[in-house]
Write a protein that holds these residues in place. Structure first.
Motif, PDB file in Angstrom:
ATOM      1  N   GLU A  96      26.026 -46.650  -7.091  1.00 10.02           N
ATOM      2  CA  GLU A  96      26.596 -45.500  -7.793  1.00 10.02           C
ATOM      3  C   GLU A  96      27.854 -45.049  -7.056  1.00 10.02           C
ATOM      4  N   ASN A  97      28.936 -44.882  -7.802  1.00 11.56           N
ATOM      5  CA  ASN A  97      30.221 -44.488  -7.234  1.00 11.56           C
ATOM      6  C   ASN A  97      30.157 -43.044  -6.722  1.00 11.56           C
ATOM      7  N   ILE A  98      30.527 -42.827  -5.465  1.00 11.48           N
ATOM      8  CA  ILE A  98      30.509 -41.480  -4.882  1.00 11.48           C
ATOM      9  C   ILE A  98      31.490 -40.558  -5.605  1.00 11.48           C
ATOM     10  N   PHE A  99      32.577 -41.115  -6.124  1.00 11.59           N
ATOM     11  CA  PHE A  99      33.527 -40.294  -6.882  1.00 11.59           C
ATOM     12  C   PHE A  99      32.887 -39.753  -8.163  1.00 11.59           C
ATOM     13  N   ASP A 100      31.951 -40.517  -8.754  1.00 12.84           N
ATOM     14  CA  ASP A 100      31.225 -40.027  -9.934  1.00 12.84           C
ATOM     15  C   ASP A 100      30.351 -38.833  -9.563  1.00 12.84           C
ATOM     16  N   VAL A 101      29.761 -38.887  -8.367  1.00 12.21           N
ATOM     17  CA  VAL A 101      28.948 -37.769  -7.886  1.00 12.21           C
ATOM     18  C   VAL A 101      29.811 -36.519  -7.745  1.00 12.21           C
ATOM     19  N   LEU A 102      31.002 -36.683  -7.182  1.00 14.33           N
ATOM     20  CA  LEU A 102      31.916 -35.548  -7.024  1.00 14.33           C
ATOM     21  C   LEU A 102      32.345 -34.991  -8.380  1.00 14.33           C
ATOM     22  N   ASP A 103      32.578 -35.881  -9.349  1.00  8.65           N
ATOM     23  CA  ASP A 103      32.966 -35.425 -10.694  1.00  8.65           C
ATOM     24  C   ASP A 103      31.875 -34.556 -11.313  1.00  8.65           C
ATOM     25  N   LYS A 104      30.618 -34.963 -11.154  1.00  7.10           N
ATOM     26  CA  LYS A 104      29.504 -34.177 -11.707  1.00  7.10           C
ATOM     27  C   LYS A 104      29.413 -32.815 -11.028  1.00  7.10           C
ATOM     28  N   VAL A 105      29.656 -32.795  -9.723  1.00  9.31           N
ATOM     29  CA  VAL A 105      29.628 -31.528  -8.985  1.00  9.31           C
ATOM     30  C   VAL A 105      30.746 -30.607  -9.469  1.00  9.31           C
ATOM     31  N   ILE A 106      31.937 -31.157  -9.644  1.00  9.08           N
ATOM     32  CA  ILE A 106      33.085 -30.357 -10.098  1.00  9.08           C
ATOM     33  C   ILE A 106      32.830 -29.798 -11.493  1.00  9.08           C
ATOM     34  N   ASN A 107      32.273 -30.631 -12.385  1.00  9.56           N
ATOM     35  CA  ASN A 107      31.950 -30.157 -13.738  1.00  9.56           C
ATOM     36  C   ASN A 107      30.919 -29.037 -13.692  1.00  9.56           C
ATOM     37  N   ALA A 108      29.901 -29.199 -12.836  1.00  9.19           N
ATOM     38  CA  ALA A 108      28.861 -28.170 -12.728  1.00  9.19           C
ATOM     39  C   ALA A 108      29.436 -26.864 -12.185  1.00  9.19           C
ATOM     40  N   LEU A 109      30.356 -26.965 -11.245  1.00 11.94           N
ATOM     41  CA  LEU A 109      30.993 -25.758 -10.711  1.00 11.94           C
ATOM     42  C   LEU A 109      31.815 -25.049 -11.781  1.00 11.94           C
ATOM     43  N   ASN A 110      32.382 -25.830 -12.695  1.00 11.70           N
ATOM     44  CA  ASN A 110      33.127 -25.252 -13.821  1.00 11.70           C
ATOM     45  C   ASN A 110      32.214 -24.922 -14.997  1.00 11.70           C
ATOM     46  N   GLN A 111      30.914 -25.184 -14.823  1.00 10.33           N
ATOM     47  CA  GLN A 111      29.864 -24.907 -15.802  1.00 10.33           C
ATOM     48  C   GLN A 111      30.134 -25.612 -17.140  1.00 10.33           C
ATOM     49  N   VAL A 112      30.462 -26.916 -17.044  1.00  8.99           N
ATOM     50  CA  VAL A 112      30.623 -27.768 -18.227  1.00  8.99           C
ATOM     51  C   VAL A 112      29.942 -29.096 -17.942  1.00  8.99           C
ATOM     52  N   ASP A 113      29.655 -29.860 -19.035  1.00  8.37           N
ATOM     53  CA  ASP A 113      29.077 -31.187 -18.837  1.00  8.37           C
ATOM     54  C   ASP A 113      30.192 -32.232 -18.815  1.00  8.37           C
ATOM     55  N   GLU A 114      29.814 -33.515 -18.864  1.00  6.39           N
ATOM     56  CA  GLU A 114      30.803 -34.592 -18.761  1.00  6.39           C
ATOM     57  C   GLU A 114      31.781 -34.605 -19.929  1.00  6.39           C
ATOM     58  N   THR A 115      31.352 -34.071 -21.069  1.00  5.37           N
ATOM     59  CA  THR A 115      32.225 -34.045 -22.249  1.00  5.37           C
ATOM     60  C   THR A 115      33.094 -32.800 -22.296  1.00  5.37           C
ATOM     61  N   GLY A 116      32.848 -31.863 -21.360  1.00  6.72           N
ATOM     62  CA  GLY A 116      33.606 -30.613 -21.353  1.00  6.72           C
ATOM     63  C   GLY A 116      32.916 -29.483 -22.085  1.00  6.72           C
ATOM     64  N   ALA A 117      31.717 -29.745 -22.629  1.00  2.59           N
ATOM     65  CA  ALA A 117      30.968 -28.708 -23.346  1.00  2.59           C
ATOM     66  C   ALA A 117      30.319 -27.755 -22.346  1.00  2.59           C
ATOM     67  N   PRO A 118      30.262 -26.450 -22.677  1.00  2.00           N
ATOM     68  CA  PRO A 118      29.676 -25.459 -21.755  1.00  2.00           C
ATOM     69  C   PRO A 118      28.187 -25.712 -21.525  1.00  2.00           C
ATOM     70  N   ILE A 119      27.722 -25.398 -20.313  1.00  3.93           N
ATOM     71  CA  ILE A 119      26.302 -25.468 -19.975  1.00  3.93           C
ATOM     72  C   ILE A 119      25.903 -24.144 -19.332  1.00  3.93           C
ATOM     73  N   THR A 120      24.595 -23.904 -19.249  1.00  9.65           N
ATOM     74  CA  THR A 120      24.117 -22.648 -18.671  1.00  9.65           C
ATOM     75  C   THR A 120      24.203 -22.702 -17.149  1.00  9.65           C
ATOM     76  N   LYS A 121      24.091 -21.533 -16.540  1.00 10.82           N
ATOM     77  CA  LYS A 121      24.132 -21.469 -15.074  1.00 10.82           C
ATOM     78  C   LYS A 121      22.942 -22.201 -14.469  1.00 10.82           C
ATOM     79  N   ASP A 122      21.776 -22.086 -15.116  1.00  9.76           N
ATOM     80  CA  ASP A 122      20.595 -22.785 -14.607  1.00  9.76           C
ATOM     81  C   ASP A 122      20.803 -24.300 -14.644  1.00  9.76           C
ATOM     82  N   GLN A 123      21.405 -24.782 -15.726  1.00  9.91           N
ATOM     83  CA  GLN A 123      21.695 -26.217 -15.821  1.00  9.91           C
ATOM     84  C   GLN A 123      22.701 -26.631 -14.739  1.00  9.91           C
ATOM     85  N   ALA A 124      23.702 -25.780 -14.548  1.00 10.03           N
ATOM     86  CA  ALA A 124      24.709 -26.070 -13.518  1.00 10.03           C
ATOM     87  C   ALA A 124      24.068 -26.096 -12.131  1.00 10.03           C
ATOM     88  N   ASP A 125      23.160 -25.144 -11.870  1.00  8.81           N
ATOM     89  CA  ASP A 125      22.489 -25.097 -10.571  1.00  8.81           C
ATOM     90  C   ASP A 125      21.660 -26.357 -10.335  1.00  8.81           C
TER      91      ASP A 125
END
Length: 381
Positions: A261-290
């Motif tokens: 698994e690419n470590i850069f992919d892990v960082l991308d998921k973390v960045i999306n969660a911090l912005n409270q969105v999923d991989e497609t850019g759709a909003p997610i809840t704070k619990d999902q982000a956590d």
């Protein structure tokens, strides 16, 4: 009278040849000028010259490799530092007191860390990228300008560098070793599980590329795709991305496969969660982000271990080159001494022979001078 004069001139020619040889030895400090002077010495001299040239070239190559190793060591150490900072940023986001605006700021910080890590992963020295495997002419990590996804374009083969005549050692680490976490490993008689967004590599550095249409893994070597494949079966219930398992266990003795698994992919998921969105850019809840951040923190811990292991492997290989350099230096000194003893002229002996030759010249010229005086009485004197 004529015979005596001819004999004297012949001896004078011999002395002139001797003088030329002594002059050559004195000026060049070499024992012989060409092979006809002493065939045995000339043969040994050629052999030693080849040895000295070979070891000088090997030593020069290891010096270049050592410089690359030092740069690689510094780069890997910097990547570890950046990952450690990223872990602290994720912990700060999970603190519970951080507001949404604060998480956005943390996302910017982690994005900056991602860029820094990519710069170090694309480190270049002497015109060669250090973590690209054997494809050192191309940057190993490339970022898609639209999605921001970072992909590894290098290969899994380590470059081999000569450390002795006919002896080679592997140098550095590849991008697979440095920037990819192992999610599963299978040896002979075992099955491998792999996700559609992961890469598969075997213990020889060959990559097994996923063909979703079949599905199967296709072995790629240094020349590209081969005819060797490994069928896959989708794991149910279905996941996104899809998860597969090799239909059959590995049947080749000594072979092992790893899912990466690419470590850069892990960082991308973390960045999306911090912005409270999923991989497609759709909003997610704070619990999902956590939940994603907690998983991301675990994977960043794994990432640190991955880079740390690569750093350790790099250190072991670097030490091999350090020891090899010391051995080469010792051998080069030895052969230089042998060459000097074999081909070098004995200057003390040359000086003594030159002095003796000078006296011989004086005596011979005196004799010739007397012979040129036609009076028998003068000649007898």
């Amino acid at each position: 009278m004529i015979n005596t004069l001819s004999e004297s001139m012949y001896r004078l020619d011999l002395l002139n040849e001797k003088q030329e040889k002594l002059t050559y030895q004195s000026s060049t400090r070499k024992k012989i000028d060409d092979g006809s002077d002493d065939s045995l010495t000339f043969t040994r001299q050629i052999y030693l010259e080849n040895k000295v040239s070979t070891f000088e070239n090997l030593k020069s190559q290891i010096e270049i490799t050592t410089a690359q190793n030092d740069t690689a060591d510094t780069a890997v150490g910097s990547i570890k530092d950046k990952i450690e900072i990223a872990k602290n940023e994720i912990l700060r986001a999970l603190n519970g007191t951080e507001q949404e605006t604060s998480r956005s700021t943390i996302a910017i910080n982690v994005s900056g860390l991602k860029k820094s890590i990519m710069l170090f992963a694309n480190e270049k020295t002497n015109g060669e990228y250090l973590f690209a495997g054997t494809n050192g002419s191309q940057a190993p990590f490339e970022q898609d300008p639209i999605s921001g996804k970072v992909s590894y374009t290098g290969n899994g083969y380590l470059k081999r560098v000569a450390v002795e005549e006919g002896s080679y050692r592997e140098r550095g680490v590849t991008g697979f070793d440095l920037m990819m976490n192992t999610t599963d490993k299978a040896n002979f008689g075992q099955k491998l599980t792999v996700s559609a967004n992961e890469r598969v590599i075997d213990n020889e550095g060959n990559e097994w590329v996923l063909n979703d249409a079949v599905p199967e893994l296709v072995k790629h070597n240094v020349n590209g795709a081969t005819n060797e494949t490994m069928p896959l079966t989708e794991v149910l219930p279905a996941t996104t991305p899809k998860t597969y398992e090799t239909t059959n266990a590995i049947s080749t003795q000594g072979r092992s496969l790893e899912s990466k698994e690419n470590i850069f992919d892990v960082l991308d998921k973390v960045i999306n969660a911090l912005n409270q969105v999923d991989e497609t850019g759709a909003p997610i809840t704070k619990d999902q982000a956590d939940s994603i951040l907690k998983e991301g923190l675990e994977k960043m811990n794994t990432s640190f271990d991955t880079v740390n292991k690569a750093h350790s492997d790099l250190g072991v290989r670097n030490k091999i080159f350090e020891v090899s350099y010391e051995k080469l230096s010792s051998k080069l000194t030895h052969f230089n001494v042998l060459y000097e003893n074999t081909s070098g002229a004995d200057l003390a002996k040359v000086a003594m022979e030159s002095k003796a030759l000078e006296l011989t010249f004086t005596s011979l010229y005196s004799t010739i001078n007397k012979m040129n005086q036609l009076s028998l009485v003068n000649f007898i004197k």
